[in-house]
Design an enzyme around this catalytic site. Structure first.
Site, mmCIF file in Angstrom:
data_model
loop_
_atom_site.group_PDB
_atom_site.id
_atom_site.type_symbol
_atom_site.label_atom_id
_atom_site.label_comp_id
_atom_site.label_asym_id
_atom_site.label_seq_id
_atom_site.Cartn_x
_atom_site.Cartn_y
_atom_site.Cartn_z
ATOM 1 C CG HIS A 305 -1.760 1.181 1.414
ATOM 2 N ND1 HIS A 305 -3.138 1.141 1.337
ATOM 3 C CD2 HIS A 305 -1.451 2.474 1.710
ATOM 4 C CE1 HIS A 305 -3.621 2.351 1.554
ATOM 5 N NE2 HIS A 305 -2.609 3.179 1.792
ATOM 6 C CD GLU A 306 1.747 3.454 3.785
ATOM 7 O OE1 GLU A 306 2.111 4.614 3.507
ATOM 8 O OE2 GLU A 306 0.603 3.193 4.182
#
Length: 358
Positions: A305-306
């Site tokens: 996600h990051e």
């Protein structure tokens, strides 16, 4: 103990027979009104009003209710987006406490103020256009379980900014040390956990690229379209994330402790897209490397996600249009392609099984 392989039960992902059953989501358009006004050179006020005929219980993260330097507005100069210099934060959504929600009775308004120069370079001055739209997760009044997402689209705000005055506004984020892939905050067990999560993200992203290439039904579920352009964009981003998920190269740097002080009690990790930098928060180390729970949260999908937030990986980078499966299902096709959580949820959707060999 080294992680030698992660196997994902992959036939279930590839076969449409195991596609996720979509439940009906609450209708929530038009219930939330947000009005933006200028109250200073770079300061704006947001008036958030409940226009629905029932109380609203809104999650306070990643929107105007959040005191962290998250992206609350988009800023445009001559039609071009101004780079966001704040943080995107990944929130732990299990067992949310009452204080993580803001309640609004029908007709009630709450005002919030923000200085947009704290997270954007406005020193050029002149005319800027400010906009804000997205989805805010909500729970029912008698529960803290997120059950839907409330759509909003604020008015466009035109501002004439004095660049010299904007230059005096203190930035929310300071430059980070870029000398090392893993900073000197990464030692001991935290370094081990971070390295393993990065390795798992690589394998998870590689497999997700294969699934996106071969499973049209799953692509439709998360990205709303199955045409060749959509398929290729999704495959390319997963492939780029897999390539970036390494401790031996790449452009992303990691902090294993919160040296900048932006971890909130529910923040798993956060990203500074302007600096391609990720910080893990304490909750990150309490989570499993990979979860067997559909749409559950874990270390590997947090890293995935990051990384999608970092512009050095793929441009344009992903933002947080919607957070959680309920919100992701409400996004349109274009928003889905640019939404970080869509990729992490796709990667650990239903029928994903993980086997660890040490």
């Amino acid at each position: 103990m080294k992680l030698s392989s992660i196997l994902l039960a992959l036939a279930a992902l590839v076969s449409p027979a195991f596609s996720y059953a979509i439940s009906h989501l609450p209708r929530s358009e038009g219930g939330l009104d947000i009005k933006l006004t200028a109250i200073g050179n770079t300061r704006i006020k947001a008036i958030i009003t409940n226009k629905a005929d029932r109380p609203l219980k809104l999650l306070r993260y990643n929107n105007f209710f959040d005191d962290a330097p998250t992206q609350k507005v988009e800023i445009f100069k001559d039609g071009n987006a101004v780079q966001f210099e704040g943080i995107y934060q990944h929130i732990y959504m299990t067992d949310l406490p009452d204080e993580d929600f803001i309640s609004l009775t029908p007709g009630e308004s709450i005002e919030r103020e923000v200085d947009i120069a704290t997270t954007a370079d406005l020193t050029q001055g002149g005319a800027f256009t400010i906009s804000s739209q997205g989805l805010i997760p909500f729970a029912e009044v008698d529960s803290n379980e997120v059950t839907g997402a409330m759509a909003f689209h604020a008015n466009d705000l035109e501002m004439d900014v004095d660049g010299a005055v904007a230059a005096t506004v203190e930035k929310a984020i300071k430059p980070v040390d870029k000398r090392s892939r893993l900073t000197n905050s990464c030692t001991g067990q935290r370094r081990t956990a971070t390295v393993r999560a990065i390795q798992a993200s690589a394998q998870l992203s590689q497999r997700s690229a294969q699934v996106a290439q071969n499973n049209a039904q799953k692509l439709q579920e998360y990205f709303k379209q199955t045409d060749q352009r959509t398929r290729q964009l999704v495959v390319n981003r997963f492939t780029a994330v897999a390539r970036e998920s390494t401790v031996n190269g790449g452009r992303t740097t990691y902090d294993c402790t919160d040296r900048m002080g932006h971890c909130q009690p529910r923040t798993i990790a956060y990203t500074l897209p302007a600096q391609n930098h990720i910080t893990n928060c304490p909750i990150f180390y309490q989570m499993p490397l990979l979860t067997n729970r559909c749409h559950g949260q874990d270390q590997a999908t947090t890293v995935l996600h990051e990384i999608t937030h970092n512009p050095a990986i793929v441009q344009p980078h992903c933002v947080d249009h919607g957070y959680g499966y309920q919100a992701v299902r409400r996004l349109n096709a274009q928003q889905s392609l640019q939404n970080a959580d869509t990729y992490s949820l796709f990667a650990n959707g239903k029928m994903t099984f993980r086997l660890f060999l040490y």
